[in-house]
Design a protein around this motif. Structure first.
Motif, PDB file in Angstrom:
ATOM      1  N   GLU A  25     -11.594  -4.348 -15.531  1.00  0.00           N
ATOM      2  CA  GLU A  25     -11.249  -4.996 -16.917  1.00  0.00           C
ATOM      3  C   GLU A  25     -10.793  -6.527 -16.721  1.00  0.00           C
ATOM      4  OE1 GLU A  25      -8.140  -2.658 -18.480  1.00  0.00           O
ATOM      5  OE2 GLU A  25      -9.094  -0.751 -17.705  1.00  0.00           O
ATOM      6  N   LEU A  26     -10.665  -7.125 -15.540  1.00  0.00           N
ATOM      7  CA  LEU A  26      -9.997  -8.380 -15.335  1.00  0.00           C
ATOM      8  C   LEU A  26     -10.988  -9.262 -14.653  1.00  0.00           C
ATOM      9  CD1 LEU A  26      -6.274  -7.203 -14.631  1.00  0.00           C
ATOM     10  CD2 LEU A  26      -7.204  -7.491 -16.788  1.00  0.00           C
ATOM     11  N   SER A  27     -12.161  -8.750 -14.428  1.00  0.00           N
ATOM     12  CA  SER A  27     -12.861  -9.635 -13.561  1.00  0.00           C
ATOM     13  C   SER A  27     -12.530 -10.112 -12.154  1.00  0.00           C
ATOM     14  CB  SER A  27     -13.427 -10.840 -14.329  1.00  0.00           C
ATOM     15  OG  SER A  27     -14.185 -10.475 -15.434  1.00  0.00           O
ATOM     16  N   ALA A  28     -11.539  -9.120 -11.706  1.00  0.00           N
ATOM     17  CA  ALA A  28     -10.771  -9.522 -10.400  1.00  0.00           C
ATOM     18  C   ALA A  28     -11.902  -9.070  -9.472  1.00  0.00           C
ATOM     19  CB  ALA A  28      -9.667  -8.716 -10.277  1.00  0.00           C
ATOM     20  N   ASP A  29     -11.586  -9.604  -7.961  1.00  0.00           N
ATOM     21  CA  ASP A  29     -12.663  -9.174  -6.864  1.00  0.00           C
ATOM     22  C   ASP A  29     -11.930  -8.603  -5.737  1.00  0.00           C
ATOM     23  OD1 ASP A  29     -11.243 -11.541  -6.168  1.00  0.00           O
ATOM     24  OD2 ASP A  29     -13.172 -12.602  -5.517  1.00  0.00           O
ATOM     25  N   PHE A  30     -10.681  -7.670  -6.040  1.00  0.00           N
ATOM     26  CA  PHE A  30     -10.106  -6.776  -4.856  1.00  0.00           C
ATOM     27  C   PHE A  30     -11.037  -6.296  -4.218  1.00  0.00           C
ATOM     28  CE2 PHE A  30      -6.556  -7.360  -8.109  1.00  0.00           C
ATOM     29  CZ  PHE A  30      -5.589  -7.622  -6.980  1.00  0.00           C
ATOM     30  N   ASP A  31     -11.081  -6.362  -2.933  1.00  0.00           N
ATOM     31  CA  ASP A  31     -11.844  -5.352  -1.966  1.00  0.00           C
ATOM     32  C   ASP A  31     -11.144  -4.180  -1.758  1.00  0.00           C
ATOM     33  OD1 ASP A  31     -13.359  -4.284   0.126  1.00  0.00           O
ATOM     34  OD2 ASP A  31     -13.228  -5.932   1.515  1.00  0.00           O
ATOM     35  N   LEU A  32     -11.536  -3.069  -2.145  1.00  0.00           N
ATOM     36  CA  LEU A  32     -10.775  -1.819  -2.080  1.00  0.00           C
ATOM     37  C   LEU A  32     -10.579  -1.460  -0.634  1.00  0.00           C
ATOM     38  CD1 LEU A  32     -11.285  -1.821  -4.998  1.00  0.00           C
ATOM     39  CD2 LEU A  32     -11.149   0.629  -4.994  1.00  0.00           C
ATOM     40  N   ASP A  33     -11.461  -1.659   0.316  1.00  0.00           N
ATOM     41  CA  ASP A  33     -11.243  -1.585   1.899  1.00  0.00           C
ATOM     42  C   ASP A  33     -10.533  -2.485   2.430  1.00  0.00           C
ATOM     43  OD1 ASP A  33     -13.060   0.733   1.727  1.00  0.00           O
ATOM     44  OD2 ASP A  33     -14.990  -0.437   2.192  1.00  0.00           O
ATOM     45  N   GLY A  34     -10.253  -3.582   1.695  1.00  0.00           N
ATOM     46  CA  GLY A  34      -9.204  -4.448   2.274  1.00  0.00           C
ATOM     47  C   GLY A  34      -7.564  -3.878   1.982  1.00  0.00           C
ATOM     48  N   PHE A  35      -7.452  -2.995   1.159  1.00  0.00           N
ATOM     49  CA  PHE A  35      -5.888  -2.611   1.004  1.00  0.00           C
ATOM     50  C   PHE A  35      -5.947  -1.067   1.213  1.00  0.00           C
ATOM     51  CE2 PHE A  35      -6.492  -6.471  -1.497  1.00  0.00           C
ATOM     52  CZ  PHE A  35      -5.181  -6.771  -1.482  1.00  0.00           C
ATOM     53  N   SER A  36      -4.745  -0.720   1.830  1.00  0.00           N
ATOM     54  CA  SER A  36      -4.422   0.809   2.047  1.00  0.00           C
ATOM     55  C   SER A  36      -2.992   1.383   1.231  1.00  0.00           C
ATOM     56  CB  SER A  36      -4.420   0.786   3.517  1.00  0.00           C
ATOM     57  OG  SER A  36      -3.316   0.240   3.973  1.00  0.00           O
ATOM     58  N   HIS A  37      -2.884   2.494   1.163  1.00  0.00           N
ATOM     59  CA  HIS A  37      -1.932   3.331   0.450  1.00  0.00           C
ATOM     60  C   HIS A  37      -0.551   3.260   1.327  1.00  0.00           C
ATOM     61  CE1 HIS A  37       0.300   6.212  -1.540  1.00  0.00           C
ATOM     62  NE2 HIS A  37       0.221   7.008  -0.496  1.00  0.00           N
ATOM     63  N   ALA A  38       0.418   3.066   1.104  1.00  0.00           N
ATOM     64  CA  ALA A  38       1.406   3.364   1.850  1.00  0.00           C
ATOM     65  C   ALA A  38       2.749   3.868   1.003  1.00  0.00           C
ATOM     66  CB  ALA A  38       2.046   1.938   2.612  1.00  0.00           C
ATOM     67  N   ALA A  39       3.374   4.808   1.452  1.00  0.00           N
ATOM     68  CA  ALA A  39       4.565   5.671   0.900  1.00  0.00           C
ATOM     69  C   ALA A  39       5.380   5.907   1.711  1.00  0.00           C
ATOM     70  CB  ALA A  39       4.090   6.537  -0.392  1.00  0.00           C
ATOM     71  N   PHE A  40       6.869   5.660   1.301  1.00  0.00           N
ATOM     72  CA  PHE A  40       7.818   6.112   2.244  1.00  0.00           C
ATOM     73  C   PHE A  40       8.931   6.395   1.465  1.00  0.00           C
ATOM     74  CE2 PHE A  40       7.702   1.560   1.745  1.00  0.00           C
ATOM     75  CZ  PHE A  40       9.081   1.194   1.751  1.00  0.00           C
ATOM     76  N   TYR A  41       9.792   7.051   2.010  1.00  0.00           N
ATOM     77  CA  TYR A  41      11.541   7.504   1.519  1.00  0.00           C
ATOM     78  C   TYR A  41      12.507   6.469   2.051  1.00  0.00           C
ATOM     79  CZ  TYR A  41      15.340  10.204  -0.420  1.00  0.00           C
ATOM     80  OH  TYR A  41      16.450  10.547  -0.832  1.00  0.00           O
ATOM     81  N   ASN A  42      12.828   5.639   1.047  1.00  0.00           N
ATOM     82  CA  ASN A  42      14.139   4.767   1.182  1.00  0.00           C
ATOM     83  C   ASN A  42      15.460   5.679   0.939  1.00  0.00           C
ATOM     84  OD1 ASN A  42      16.172   3.150   1.155  1.00  0.00           O
ATOM     85  ND2 ASN A  42      14.938   1.400   0.446  1.00  0.00           N
ATOM     86  N   ALA A  43      15.860   6.254   2.270  1.00  0.00           N
ATOM     87  CA  ALA A  43      16.862   7.109   2.184  1.00  0.00           C
ATOM     88  C   ALA A  43      18.263   6.517   1.152  1.00  0.00           C
ATOM     89  CB  ALA A  43      17.409   7.761   3.368  1.00  0.00           C
ATOM     90  N   PRO A  44      18.646   5.275   1.713  1.00  0.00           N
ATOM     91  CA  PRO A  44      19.885   4.739   1.235  1.00  0.00           C
ATOM     92  C   PRO A  44      19.688   4.656  -0.347  1.00  0.00           C
ATOM     93  CG  PRO A  44      19.477   3.608   3.220  1.00  0.00           C
ATOM     94  CD  PRO A  44      18.150   4.508   2.996  1.00  0.00           C
ATOM     95  N   MET A  45      18.666   4.355  -0.731  1.00  0.00           N
ATOM     96  CA  MET A  45      18.318   3.952  -2.202  1.00  0.00           C
ATOM     97  C   MET A  45      17.926   5.266  -3.033  1.00  0.00           C
ATOM     98  SD  MET A  45      19.261   0.831  -2.491  1.00  0.00           S
ATOM     99  CE  MET A  45      18.764   0.480  -4.141  1.00  0.00           C
ATOM    100  N   ARG A  46      17.874   6.474  -1.874  1.00  0.00           N
ATOM    101  CA  ARG A  46      17.063   7.516  -2.763  1.00  0.00           C
ATOM    102  C   ARG A  46      15.935   7.472  -3.560  1.00  0.00           C
ATOM    103  NH1 ARG A  46      22.835  10.544  -4.801  1.00  0.00           N
ATOM    104  NH2 ARG A  46      23.618  11.180  -2.701  1.00  0.00           N
TER     105      ARG A  46
END
Length: 332
Positions: free
Chosen positions: A240-261
């Motif tokens: 949609e925005l004519s960007a050139d992100f390389d999807l193989d150049g980024f990875s997903h990360a998700a984690f639980y920040n316990a103090p912030m719940r």
């Protein structure tokens, strides 16, 4: 929302095969303005509402069916088991306003339990996905007035006037989407809803604080669907925005920040690289992230206190036997 190494096979179909098109000169969309501003900030971030183009909405529907992702089936179980009690709180001939309606699955349990619901007003930012889901619902509930509204429900909007003979106007906000907001944003949304629903109420689903291992699994599923959902944001920017992100150049990360719940979800740059967006270049260091979502978890008492601050009166609360999830009735 929701193993950094798992997403690539599933997400590869999202990668653009062609060279990026030349930057156009059309006016920026809201998504374009938000992406440009988010990449310019430190730390970089963008609102999770931009996950939900058609492809993103379809991926989220798949997330809801994953074995690790307990919120959807748990909330559905509560709604099914307690539908009669919930309907008694709402009353007959109600008008239901659903915020962030998505695929209109959970509301069916509510509609089936209500006495002669008058009208259903689903609000969602993904207009195409919403129209298709609303057409299916209308076919299954021919006596119900269904009026989809393609809009950002976090912004002030004017709803249609109540229908003649309608009962309470009741908001429906399932899925613990309230957890995607920062605390001040959550308060602002509830204040907005309290004003919009004055004289009625709000039925809201809220994910509860629990074992961090269970939370980690829910947002790092073995099939990599959540990773594909997260990476779809970059695919959308390319398309949609004519960007050139390389999807193989980024990875997903998700984690639980316990103090912030809260769960924190990010897109992590796997190497030093530069991304172009409409002629502007943004340099990423290896390990630098784009923050894409928070998912705050609540206690029952904490949600109730927030609701009172927003102008609601606390009503009934329903939970599952494991107390993983809660559904609250708030009176406006």
């Amino acid at each position: 929302m929701r193993n950094p190494t798992a997403p690539f096979a599933l997400a590869s179909h999202l990668q653009r095969q062609a060279e990026p098109p030349e930057a156009d000169t059309a006016p920026w969309s809201e998504f374009g303005r938000a992406m440009q501003a988010g990449l310019a900030r430190t730390p970089r971030n963008i609102s999770p509402k931009f996950f939900y183009d058609v492809a993103g909405s379809q991926l989220f529907d798949r997330i809801c069916e994953l074995p690790e992702y307990y919120p959807t089936r748990t909330e559905l179980g509560i709604l099914a088991a307690c539908a009669g009690e919930i309907a008694a709180q709402i009353g007959p001939h109600a008008e239901i306003v659903e915020f962030g309606a998505g695929s209109l699955t959970k509301v069916r349990l509510l509609l089936d339990a209500l006495e002669s619901p008058k009208r259903y007003l689903p609000i969602d930012i993904s207009g195409e996905h919403l129209e298709a889901a609303a057409a299916r619902l209308k076919a299954d509930y021919p006596a119900l007035a269904v009026q989809p509204i393609a809009a950002d429900y976090t912004m002030p909007l004017v709803l249609p006037a109540p229908m003649a003979g309608a009962g309470r106007r009741v908001g429906f906000f399932p899925g613990s989407t309230i957890g995607n907001f920062e605390p001040d944003e959550a308060l602002a949304f509830l204040q907005l809803a309290a004003r919009m629903l004055r004289g009625g109420g709000l039925l809201i689903g809220v994910d509860l604080v629990k074992d961090p291992d269970r939370l980690h699994a829910a947002y790092n599923d073995a099939q990599g669907v959540t990773a594909a959902f997260n990476l779809n944001l970059l695919r959308r920017a390319n398309a949609e925005l004519s960007a050139d992100f390389d999807l193989d150049g980024f990875s997903h990360a998700a984690f639980y920040n316990a103090p912030m719940r809260r769960i924190e979800m990010h897109l992590v740059s796997r190497r030093a690289q530069s991304v172009q967006l409409r002629g502007e270049h943004f340099a990423f260091e290896e390990g630098e992230t784009i923050h894409t979502e928070y998912s705050h978890k609540f206690t029952v008492e904490g949600l109730q206190a927030l609701a009172v601050r927003a102008g609601f009166r606390v009503g009934a609360v329903w939970t599952d036997p494991e107390r993983l999830f809660s559904v609250h009735w708030l009176v406006s």
